[in-house]
Motif scaffolding. Structure first.
Motif, PDB file in Angstrom:
ATOM      1  N   GLN A  51       0.864  -1.131   0.087  1.00  0.00           N
ATOM      2  CA  GLN A  51       0.064   0.116   0.016  1.00  0.00           C
ATOM      3  C   GLN A  51       0.842   1.226  -0.065  1.00  0.00           C
ATOM      4  O   GLN A  51       0.057   2.334  -0.393  1.00  0.00           O
ATOM      5  CB  GLN A  51      -1.153   0.044   1.137  1.00  0.00           C
ATOM      6  CG  GLN A  51      -2.048  -1.054   1.391  1.00  0.00           C
ATOM      7  CD  GLN A  51      -3.029  -0.933   2.289  1.00  0.00           C
ATOM      8  OE1 GLN A  51      -2.649  -1.575   3.361  1.00  0.00           O
ATOM      9  NE2 GLN A  51      -4.193  -0.247   2.233  1.00  0.00           N
ATOM     10  N   CYS A  99     -10.712   0.015   3.625  1.00  0.00           N
ATOM     11  CA  CYS A  99      -9.300  -0.010   3.548  1.00  0.00           C
ATOM     12  C   CYS A  99      -8.778   1.488   2.930  1.00  0.00           C
ATOM     13  O   CYS A  99      -9.515   2.206   1.934  1.00  0.00           O
ATOM     14  CB  CYS A  99      -9.056  -1.197   2.058  1.00  0.00           C
ATOM     15  SG  CYS A  99      -7.529  -1.272   1.544  1.00  0.00           S
ATOM     16  N   LEU A 100      -7.569   1.702   3.627  1.00  0.00           N
ATOM     17  CA  LEU A 100      -7.180   3.267   2.964  1.00  0.00           C
ATOM     18  C   LEU A 100      -6.841   3.163   1.650  1.00  0.00           C
ATOM     19  O   LEU A 100      -6.692   4.290   1.212  1.00  0.00           O
ATOM     20  CB  LEU A 100      -5.565   3.180   3.828  1.00  0.00           C
ATOM     21  CG  LEU A 100      -6.096   3.470   5.606  1.00  0.00           C
ATOM     22  CD1 LEU A 100      -4.398   3.450   6.079  1.00  0.00           C
ATOM     23  CD2 LEU A 100      -6.626   4.523   5.769  1.00  0.00           C
ATOM     24  N   GLU A 142      -4.854  -7.491   6.138  1.00  0.00           N
ATOM     25  CA  GLU A 142      -3.623  -7.211   5.474  1.00  0.00           C
ATOM     26  C   GLU A 142      -2.763  -8.164   4.628  1.00  0.00           C
ATOM     27  O   GLU A 142      -1.985  -8.029   3.776  1.00  0.00           O
ATOM     28  CB  GLU A 142      -2.686  -6.694   6.703  1.00  0.00           C
ATOM     29  CG  GLU A 142      -3.278  -5.422   7.410  1.00  0.00           C
ATOM     30  CD  GLU A 142      -3.808  -4.443   6.592  1.00  0.00           C
ATOM     31  OE1 GLU A 142      -3.211  -4.028   5.563  1.00  0.00           O
ATOM     32  OE2 GLU A 142      -4.818  -3.594   6.804  1.00  0.00           O
ATOM     33  N   HIS A 145      -3.686  -8.321   1.023  1.00  0.00           N
ATOM     34  CA  HIS A 145      -2.950  -7.129   0.368  1.00  0.00           C
ATOM     35  C   HIS A 145      -1.547  -7.987  -0.237  1.00  0.00           C
ATOM     36  O   HIS A 145      -0.988  -7.366  -1.320  1.00  0.00           O
ATOM     37  CB  HIS A 145      -2.603  -6.304   1.035  1.00  0.00           C
ATOM     38  CG  HIS A 145      -3.466  -5.112   1.226  1.00  0.00           C
ATOM     39  ND1 HIS A 145      -4.022  -4.409   0.167  1.00  0.00           N
ATOM     40  CD2 HIS A 145      -4.262  -4.510   2.309  1.00  0.00           C
ATOM     41  CE1 HIS A 145      -5.153  -3.521   0.476  1.00  0.00           C
ATOM     42  NE2 HIS A 145      -5.033  -3.661   1.913  1.00  0.00           N
TER      43      HIS A 145
HETATM   44 NI    NI Z   1      -6.381  -2.784   3.063  1.00  0.00          NI
END
Ligand code: NI
Length: 184
Positions: A51, A99-100, A142, A145
């Motif tokens: 991310q 989610c960011l 996470e 990801h």
């Molecule tokens: Ni996320």
């Protein structure tokens, strides 16, 4: 250092991240510091290295942001390097995720209720630990990801249809974030 967060539509979010090289302690320590700074600034509860544009199997979670909803998460923080899933419960739980990298989208997602992991911590030592409830959820989100999977891939098809337009908008940069973000 605070890093920009890559948003939905960015290639790095779809890559399978590679194992972190534990001999590169300085590099990893700097990466973990960046993850922490960036997470703190964005007021999220977890962040994976992809991310912030680094395709390595490293993630952090911080339950403090969620303690109003889940008081048991107060003080729950982990740095997880090269996680290996040892077990997951057959029983699945449903929680709402956000989610960011997917700002403004929240969906209910089903995942195993508990997981058992082997991983390296911030001390680079090996840990084996079982997580349950929302702690398990944050970590599983996470970990997805690290495999290029976003929570929006896991929602029920009908719900995915409802968010499709929002996802297109994000990938076209038509979104405002409270934190520094980018699409690449
Ligand atoms: Ni996320």
């Amino acid at each position: 250092m605070i890093q920009p967060i890559y948003l939905y539509g960015s290639e790095v979010l779809r890559e399978k991240a590679v194992e972190a090289d534990l001999s590169k302690k300085e590099e990893l320590t700097a990466l973990i510091a960046d993850l922490k700074d960036t997470l703190q600034r964005s007021e999220g509860c977890g962040l994976a290295a992809p991310q912030i544009g680094v395709s390595l199997r490293v993630l952090i979670v911080d339950g403090d942001e969620m303690q109003d909803v889940y008081p048991y998460l107060k003080g729950f923080k982990r740095t997880i390097i090269n996680p290996e899933l040892l077990e997951e419960s057959a029983e699945q739980c449903e929680y709402e995720e956000g989610c960011l990298s997917v700002p403004g989208v929240y969906c209910s997602v089903r995942r195993p209720c508990s997981i058992r992991l082997r991983y390296r911590g911030e001390d680079f030592e090996e840990h084996v630990e079982t997580f349950d409830k929302f702690a398990a959820r944050m970590i599983q989100h996470e970990m997805s990801h690290l495999d290029g999977v976003l929570f929006t891939d896991l929602v029920a098809p009908i719900r995915r249809k409802m968010i499709a337009k929002k996802l297109v908008n994000i990938s076209h940069g038509k979104v405002a974030t409270r934190y520094n973000s980018k699409i690449k």
